[in-house]
Write an enzyme that holds these catalytic residues in place. Sequence first.
Site, short mmCIF file in Angstrom:
data_model
loop_
_atom_site.label_atom_id
_atom_site.label_comp_id
_atom_site.label_asym_id
_atom_site.label_seq_id
_atom_site.Cartn_x
_atom_site.Cartn_y
_atom_site.Cartn_z
N PRO A 182 0.76 -1.24 0.00
CA PRO A 182 0.00 0.00 0.00
C PRO A 182 0.79 1.29 0.00
O PRO A 182 1.25 1.73 1.03
CB PRO A 182 -0.79 -0.10 1.31
CG PRO A 182 0.03 -0.96 2.20
CD PRO A 182 0.99 -1.71 1.36
N GLU A 183 0.92 1.94 -1.15
CA GLU A 183 1.22 3.37 -1.15
C GLU A 183 -0.05 4.03 -1.67
O GLU A 183 -1.05 3.35 -1.93
CB GLU A 183 2.46 3.67 -2.01
CG GLU A 183 3.71 3.06 -1.37
CD GLU A 183 5.03 3.57 -1.90
OE1 GLU A 183 5.07 4.69 -2.45
OE2 GLU A 183 6.03 2.87 -1.75
N LYS A 187 -2.76 7.53 2.17
CA LYS A 187 -2.91 6.09 2.39
C LYS A 187 -4.16 5.77 3.19
O LYS A 187 -4.32 4.64 3.66
CB LYS A 187 -1.66 5.55 3.08
CG LYS A 187 -0.40 5.78 2.25
CD LYS A 187 0.86 5.55 3.04
CE LYS A 187 2.08 6.04 2.26
NZ LYS A 187 3.29 6.07 3.09
N ARG A 228 13.00 3.02 7.71
CA ARG A 228 12.75 2.21 6.51
C ARG A 228 14.05 2.06 5.75
O ARG A 228 15.00 2.81 5.97
CB ARG A 228 11.70 2.89 5.62
CG ARG A 228 10.54 3.45 6.37
CD ARG A 228 9.81 2.41 7.17
NE ARG A 228 9.39 1.33 6.34
CZ ARG A 228 8.35 1.40 5.53
NH1 ARG A 228 7.63 2.49 5.46
NH2 ARG A 228 8.03 0.38 4.79
#
Length: 271
Positions: free
Chosen positions: A2-3, A54, A260
């Site tokens: 999911p972006e 999102k 990340r």
Amino acid sequence: MPEGHTIHRLAQDYRARFGTPRGPARVTSPQGRFAPAAAQLDGHALTDAEAHGKHLFLRFRPADWVHIHLGLFGKVAFGDAPAPPPTDTVRLRLANGTSYVDLRGPTTCALITDAEKQAIHDRLGPDPLRPDAGPSAAYRRISRSRTTIAALLMDQKVVAGVGNVYRAEVLFRHGIDPYRAGRDITPAEWDAIWADLVGLMRDGVRDNRIDTVRPEHTPEAMGRPPRVDDHGGEVYVYRRANLPCHLCGAAIRTAPLAARNLFWCPDCQRT
DNA sequence: TCCTTATGTACAA
DNA sequence: TGTACCTAAGGAC
């Protein structure tokens, strides 16, 4: 998965399969955590579906929204009726005469009011996929910040919808060192990045995957064997650590940034 | 069967 | 900065 492009695509697909003309839907929560709210919504039609960054919003009754955020693991699966028996991880299932859709593993799945929904919009930055959005509000924050552009692109208050793939890829496409401070990004550079995000993310909604490689750099154009990266799209640097850069051959680098994994080409992204 | 990893975020210290 | 949370797939044993 999911972006932001995924979420906008989901909003479209929810509308197409469960929008008002499709009539009321059965709403259930086999996994149980959304069961009380599902019982309230059961038998009502989906009247709207909307995405901001999102975040996904499904409207059932005039002021009832289901707020969904997939987080890192959340997944949505559509299928044609008849719906098979749900597995025990299905948080939310909608089913009508023609379709079903299962939501699994979301960070958020909650019934909210108009005011609560508005508060979410208010804390999110402009979303390149929304028609009301433009580059200037984001640039105001970026141009005043000592934080790296790589971290700023991931900050949903600055830009909504960009995630780890788009941040890595858009910085590569513009030859920008991910560690450069936001305040050193020029207005022209930001305008170009924003415009590029709009184009890339629109393609992402249409194709339901992230492809960022320009036509002149595709394997066919460069006379190389075909490739598709692990995550299902064609990219320059994302998850290509230690592999050769498609343009210059240098080893793609990776390092943790903002919790990340960041990926970049040390030669193509020097400034 | 266990461990790691993943396109995300919130909250505590 | 670290940790918790939600799920599934792939690889090491």
